[in-house]
Design an enzyme around this catalytic site. Structure first.
Site, PDB file in Angstrom:
ATOM      1  N   LYS A 192     -77.442 -37.362  10.462  1.00 15.24           N
ATOM      2  CA  LYS A 192     -78.005 -37.079  11.790  1.00 15.24           C
ATOM      3  C   LYS A 192     -77.910 -38.339  12.658  1.00 15.24           C
ATOM      4  CE  LYS A 192     -78.824 -32.888  10.762  1.00 15.24           C
ATOM      5  NZ  LYS A 192     -79.904 -32.044  10.318  1.00 15.24           N
TER       6      LYS A 192
HETATM    7  C1  LIG Z   1     -80.383 -30.790   9.698  1.00 16.80           C
HETATM    8  C2  LIG Z   1     -81.104 -29.681  10.375  1.00 16.80           C
HETATM    9  C3  LIG Z   1     -82.350 -29.214   9.924  1.00 16.80           C
HETATM   10  C4  LIG Z   1     -82.975 -29.627   8.631  1.00 16.80           C
HETATM   11  O1  LIG Z   1     -83.119 -30.968   8.387  1.00 16.80           O
HETATM   12  P1  LIG Z   1     -83.226 -31.530   6.886  1.00 16.80           P
HETATM   13  O2  LIG Z   1     -83.729 -32.908   7.064  1.00 16.80           O
HETATM   14  O3  LIG Z   1     -81.862 -31.467   6.301  1.00 16.80           O
HETATM   15  O4  LIG Z   1     -84.191 -30.674   6.145  1.00 16.80           O
HETATM   16  C5  LIG Z   1     -82.987 -28.247  10.684  1.00 16.80           C
HETATM   17  N1  LIG Z   1     -82.446 -27.742  11.795  1.00 16.80           N
HETATM   18  C6  LIG Z   1     -81.233 -28.140  12.241  1.00 16.80           C
HETATM   19  C7  LIG Z   1     -80.690 -27.540  13.493  1.00 16.80           C
HETATM   20  C8  LIG Z   1     -80.513 -29.113  11.540  1.00 16.80           C
HETATM   21  O5  LIG Z   1     -79.314 -29.490  11.992  1.00 16.80           O
END
Ligand SMILES: *Cc1c(COP(=O)(O)O)cnc(C)c1O
Length: 384
Positions: A192
């Site tokens: 991210k």
């Molecule tokens: C990555 C993501 C999540 C979840 O995040 P994690 O830390 O992997 O649990 C939720 N919503 C969206 C749109 C994402 O891209």
């Protein structure tokens, strides 16, 4: 040319190695692994950066969404509206809490929730809207917040992909993604835009009472040690991840700039190419104006309109260019979330996007030689 990667975490690490290593080592020295001072320090830093009253760190972005919905006191059977075109985590937590997910179509230009479809989906049972700020830019928050006020609904922003993005309202107010609804959730998954070196997440809110509730829920429902007032979960950001994130947070704006820079170069190269549609930003500038800060390009996603998307994926692979299809299947057609309430004709945009989208390599370390090689390969194959 450097080997092209979809996400270059190694290259980014090399540039911040000293700070990050020192931060991790300090945790090792103090052994304050859980809820140590670094977690609180990161929380404060992030509150300042976002201009939000409360940040509640937690274990990952999926938990952040779940805990946000628990904190709002949503009850089984309550309807929660979200986008059909998103990562499954968004709808997963709605289903897990026995709330009723209501999936709606998205906008073909921004890939974010379609406001007309959203409005049509509101019923007397609707309790919340979960806009997803997909690929790095905010959904139409002016319209969503207005609908929420009109129908007395909660707004839970899924900000996993847009941390650092700005949202400018029609009245000119500028706010950070994730801080406009009743509550926002983000993820620090390594790839991210603000990535930890493991899992991590956070919840944001400006509501003091809700923040208090959320802080208890993340810690077994405890507000006083061994007094469990509500059913909670165990969802903590560990101190090592907090230290890594604290070292990286001051770089986030620069990281966003670099992503935007790469996006502009991509989009400029694709100008006028038949069958290739570049991502549009909310103000319609097609991602190539030099002033836009509304998009942080978690993904740079093209639409390939001549049916060559799947063969392009294969072609790029052969040329050593990784790419991704986010997302290949609409949520309403996933086995876990399919429901007789859904009709195919209600999802024309998502159904088309899953056939057309392709995300190109996007990270902070892309260089001009790589971008030129990638854009040439795409243009040669699709338009050539
Ligand atoms: C990555 C993501 C999540 C979840 O995040 P994690 O830390 O992997 O649990 C939720 N919503 C969206 C749109 C994402 O891209």
């Amino acid at each position: 040319m450097k080997k092209i990667q979809m996400v270059d975490l190694g290259g980014q690490y090399q540039a911040i190695k000293e700070q990050v290593n020192a931060a991790i080592e300090s945790i090792m020295e103090t052994s304050a692994f859980i809820n140590g001072p670094e977690v609180h320090a990161f929380q404060r830093d992030l509150e300042d950066y976002l201009g939000v009253r409360h940040v509640i760190p937690c274990a990952n972005g999926t938990d952040a969404l779940q805990i946000a919905m628990m904190g709002l006191g949503l009850q089984p059977g309550d309807e929660v509206i979200t986008a059909d075109f998103t990562f499954a985590a968004t709808v997963e937590v709605i289903a897990l809490l026995r709330l009723t997910p209501v999936l709606v179509d998205v906008d073909p230009d921004t890939f974010n929730i379609d406001i007309n479809a959203l409005e049509k989906a509101i019923t007397p049972k609707t309790k919340a809207i979960v806009p997803v700020h997909l690929f790095g830019q905010c959904a139409d928050m002016d319209a969503i917040l207005a609908l929420a006020r009109k129908h007395d609904l909660y707004v839970v922003e899924d900000n996993a992909q847009a941390i650092g993005a700005d949202h400018t309202s029609k009245d000119g107010t500028k706010r950070k993604a994730g801080t406009m609804g009743h509550v926002g959730a983000t993820s620090f998954f390594p790839s991210k835009n603000l990535g930890a070196y493991g899992d991590g997440g956070a919840i944001f809110t400006n509501d003091d009472a809700l923040a208090h509730t959320l802080r208890g829920i993340v810690n077994h429902g405890m507000y006083e040690r061994y007094h469990h007032d509500v059913v909670g979960v165990n969802s903590r950001l560990d101190s090592i991840q907090a230290a890594v994130l604290r070292a990286k947070l001051p770089k986030l704006d620069d990281y966003c700039d670099r992503r935007r820079d790469a996006a502009r170069k991509y989009s400029k190269a694709f100008v006028g190419q038949p069958n290739i549609l570049v991502p549009k930003t909310v103000n319609g500038c097609e991602g190539i104006c030099d002033t836009c800060d509304c998009h942080v390009f978690h993904q740079y996603t093209l639409k390939i309109t001549n049916g060559k998307r799947d063969s392009l994926v294969k072609h790029l692979g052969e040329k050593g260019i990784p790419c991704g299809v986010y997302y290949p299947i609409p949520l309403h057609r996933q086995k876990a979330y399919a429901d007789e309430r859904y009709r195919e004709e209600d999802f024309p945009v998502t159904n088309q996007l899953v056939e057309e989208v392709i995300s190109l390599p996007m990270h902070t370390e892309l260089d001009d030689v790589q971008i030129a090689y990638i854009t040439e390969a795409v243009i040669d194959y699709v338009s050539g």
